[in-house]
Design a protein around this motif. Sequence first.
Motif, PDB file in Angstrom:
ATOM      1  N   ARG A 285       0.820  -1.213   0.000  1.00 32.65           N
ATOM      2  CA  ARG A 285       0.000   0.000   0.000  1.00 32.65           C
ATOM      3  C   ARG A 285       0.854   1.263   0.000  1.00 32.65           C
ATOM      4  O   ARG A 285       0.513   2.266  -0.639  1.00 32.65           O
ATOM      5  CB  ARG A 285      -0.930  -0.008   1.211  1.00 32.65           C
ATOM      6  N   ALA A 286       1.983   1.201   0.694  1.00 27.59           N
ATOM      7  CA  ALA A 286       2.870   2.380   0.751  1.00 27.59           C
ATOM      8  C   ALA A 286       3.695   2.535  -0.520  1.00 27.59           C
ATOM      9  O   ALA A 286       4.129   3.652  -0.840  1.00 27.59           O
ATOM     10  CB  ALA A 286       3.795   2.258   1.950  1.00 27.59           C
ATOM     11  N   HIS A 287       3.910   1.426  -1.255  1.00 22.67           N
ATOM     12  CA  HIS A 287       4.757   1.461  -2.456  1.00 22.67           C
ATOM     13  C   HIS A 287       4.056   0.714  -3.593  1.00 22.67           C
ATOM     14  O   HIS A 287       4.534  -0.325  -4.051  1.00 22.67           O
ATOM     15  CB  HIS A 287       6.119   0.823  -2.159  1.00 22.67           C
ATOM     16  N   PRO A 288       2.934   1.223  -4.081  1.00 21.06           N
ATOM     17  CA  PRO A 288       2.190   0.513  -5.129  1.00 21.06           C
ATOM     18  C   PRO A 288       3.016   0.390  -6.409  1.00 21.06           C
ATOM     19  O   PRO A 288       3.835   1.258  -6.730  1.00 21.06           O
ATOM     20  CB  PRO A 288       0.960   1.395  -5.334  1.00 21.06           C
ATOM     21  N   GLY A 289       2.794  -0.709  -7.108  1.00 16.54           N
ATOM     22  CA  GLY A 289       3.523  -0.934  -8.345  1.00 16.54           C
ATOM     23  C   GLY A 289       4.923  -1.475  -8.146  1.00 16.54           C
ATOM     24  O   GLY A 289       5.744  -1.418  -9.068  1.00 16.54           O
ATOM     25  N   SER A 290       5.202  -2.027  -6.981  1.00 13.35           N
ATOM     26  CA  SER A 290       6.541  -2.542  -6.681  1.00 13.35           C
ATOM     27  C   SER A 290       6.652  -4.026  -7.009  1.00 13.35           C
ATOM     28  O   SER A 290       5.678  -4.775  -6.953  1.00 13.35           O
ATOM     29  CB  SER A 290       6.874  -2.329  -5.197  1.00 13.35           C
ATOM     30  N   THR A 291       7.868  -4.442  -7.328  1.00 13.31           N
ATOM     31  CA  THR A 291       8.159  -5.849  -7.600  1.00 13.31           C
ATOM     32  C   THR A 291       8.510  -6.560  -6.297  1.00 13.31           C
ATOM     33  O   THR A 291       8.790  -5.915  -5.274  1.00 13.31           O
ATOM     34  CB  THR A 291       9.347  -5.973  -8.557  1.00 13.31           C
ATOM     35  N   VAL A 340       7.484  -9.178 -15.337  1.00 15.78           N
ATOM     36  CA  VAL A 340       7.984  -8.922 -13.982  1.00 15.78           C
ATOM     37  C   VAL A 340       6.812  -8.356 -13.192  1.00 15.78           C
ATOM     38  O   VAL A 340       6.386  -7.234 -13.436  1.00 15.78           O
ATOM     39  CB  VAL A 340       9.162  -7.938 -13.979  1.00 15.78           C
ATOM     40  N   PRO A 341       6.244  -9.103 -12.275  1.00 11.56           N
ATOM     41  CA  PRO A 341       5.014  -8.658 -11.614  1.00 11.56           C
ATOM     42  C   PRO A 341       5.242  -7.418 -10.752  1.00 11.56           C
ATOM     43  O   PRO A 341       6.198  -7.332 -10.004  1.00 11.56           O
ATOM     44  CB  PRO A 341       4.615  -9.857 -10.754  1.00 11.56           C
ATOM     45  N   ALA A 342       4.345  -6.463 -10.908  1.00  6.21           N
ATOM     46  CA  ALA A 342       4.317  -5.276 -10.064  1.00  6.21           C
ATOM     47  C   ALA A 342       3.000  -5.323  -9.291  1.00  6.21           C
ATOM     48  O   ALA A 342       1.926  -5.488  -9.883  1.00  6.21           O
ATOM     49  CB  ALA A 342       4.421  -4.004 -10.902  1.00  6.21           C
ATOM     50  N   TRP A 343       3.087  -5.196  -7.981  1.00  9.82           N
ATOM     51  CA  TRP A 343       1.950  -5.465  -7.116  1.00  9.82           C
ATOM     52  C   TRP A 343       1.324  -4.187  -6.562  1.00  9.82           C
ATOM     53  O   TRP A 343       2.040  -3.235  -6.201  1.00  9.82           O
ATOM     54  CB  TRP A 343       2.377  -6.371  -5.972  1.00  9.82           C
ATOM     55  N   THR A 344      -0.011  -4.205  -6.481  1.00  7.84           N
ATOM     56  CA  THR A 344      -0.780  -3.099  -5.922  1.00  7.84           C
ATOM     57  C   THR A 344      -1.844  -3.676  -5.009  1.00  7.84           C
ATOM     58  O   THR A 344      -2.340  -4.793  -5.248  1.00  7.84           O
ATOM     59  CB  THR A 344      -1.459  -2.303  -7.060  1.00  7.84           C
ATOM     60  N   ALA A 345      -2.180  -2.961  -3.972  1.00  5.85           N
ATOM     61  CA  ALA A 345      -3.248  -3.426  -3.085  1.00  5.85           C
ATOM     62  C   ALA A 345      -4.571  -3.462  -3.823  1.00  5.85           C
ATOM     63  O   ALA A 345      -4.876  -2.566  -4.631  1.00  5.85           O
ATOM     64  CB  ALA A 345      -3.339  -2.523  -1.864  1.00  5.85           C
ATOM     65  N   ALA A 346      -5.354  -4.504  -3.582  1.00  5.31           N
ATOM     66  CA  ALA A 346      -6.670  -4.604  -4.202  1.00  5.31           C
ATOM     67  C   ALA A 346      -7.579  -3.543  -3.620  1.00  5.31           C
ATOM     68  O   ALA A 346      -7.439  -3.126  -2.461  1.00  5.31           O
ATOM     69  CB  ALA A 346      -7.255  -5.986  -3.953  1.00  5.31           C
TER      70      ALA A 346
END
Length: 349
Positions: A285-291, A340-346
């Motif tokens: 949540r603090a760093h959306p779009g992170s690997t 390369v997956p970049a993750w974001t909170a749903a």
Amino acid sequence: MEVTGHAQQAAWRGRTVPAVERVRPGLWSVPVPMGGPLRWVNAHVLELDGGGLALVDTGWDADDSWAALCAGLAGLGGDVADVRGVLVTHMHLDHVGLAARVREASGAWIAMHPADAAALTAMTGRSPETSTEHEVAFLVGLGAPEADARDDAGTPEQRAQWRRLARPDRLLEDGDRADLPGWSLRAVHTPGHTPGHLCFAEEDTGLFFAGDHVLPRISPNISTHPGGDADPLRDYLASLEEVAALPATEVLPGHEWRFRGLAARTRELREHHERRLAELLAAVRAHPGSTPWDLAAHLTWSRPWSQYARRMRIFAVTETDAHLRLLASRGLVVGDGGAVPAWTAAPVR
């Protein structure tokens, strides 16, 4: 949780290696030294009806480890040539490493779970060069810069020893009994630390040989691997719940010290991972779009992140990836679908 391996714990606190210890009639613990923070592996030696010995795990494939195992067997009045069978809890080098030397010296059979046998066969069947490139590509796929991935993965020369690892002669599925006269050891499949991790429940005494599934002080590393299971942390947590119900009188782990209180310790480990999942979700949540590579740097570790490199950094990043996959399966994070997956909170509903 009650400590029963007091000499083992005292050695740990004193930064030494414990002595060979008679645990029960016909059962000994032989500490086999290894490099790194764990310091030794507990190789458990069982005396068989009709003569001979069996081992649960063997230790790291190094000359000093081999000398320690041989000396330990001699100290209890035996010899490597007396070994009839080796039960391998899982395919990691500190547990299966010396199995090939034991088999060569004694003719003993080696048994492990089919899933780890397949992974071990794949690992030993690749050239060191191909294996290195395979891991580099996997780390790049988790967000590592290629230079860092190559530095951490190491050289083909460092992987050459993997080709010496023993492939098993026998396979044990969940519920199978090991062929050890005088003992009633039932294989318990506990995937998570590896896909084919096995514990062994001794049904006459209640002893529980835990391998790396349940350790008294630390949480085993639960990581993703190239070609491995899709959600290893989910597998691990389910395995913890399964063994918590067993009537274990004493737990004999692959590292550290013996203890009582299997259900309590499994509860502590599940709670640890829930806290870790919450910390990681906050980082997403603090760093959306992170690997996964990026997010590992935002988590709490046993030392500053700047000190992590080589295999320790790989373990940290792949463990972060395992936790991300479980968060995704719970609908709490979403990947962007990229190579390369970049993750974001749903989105919160």
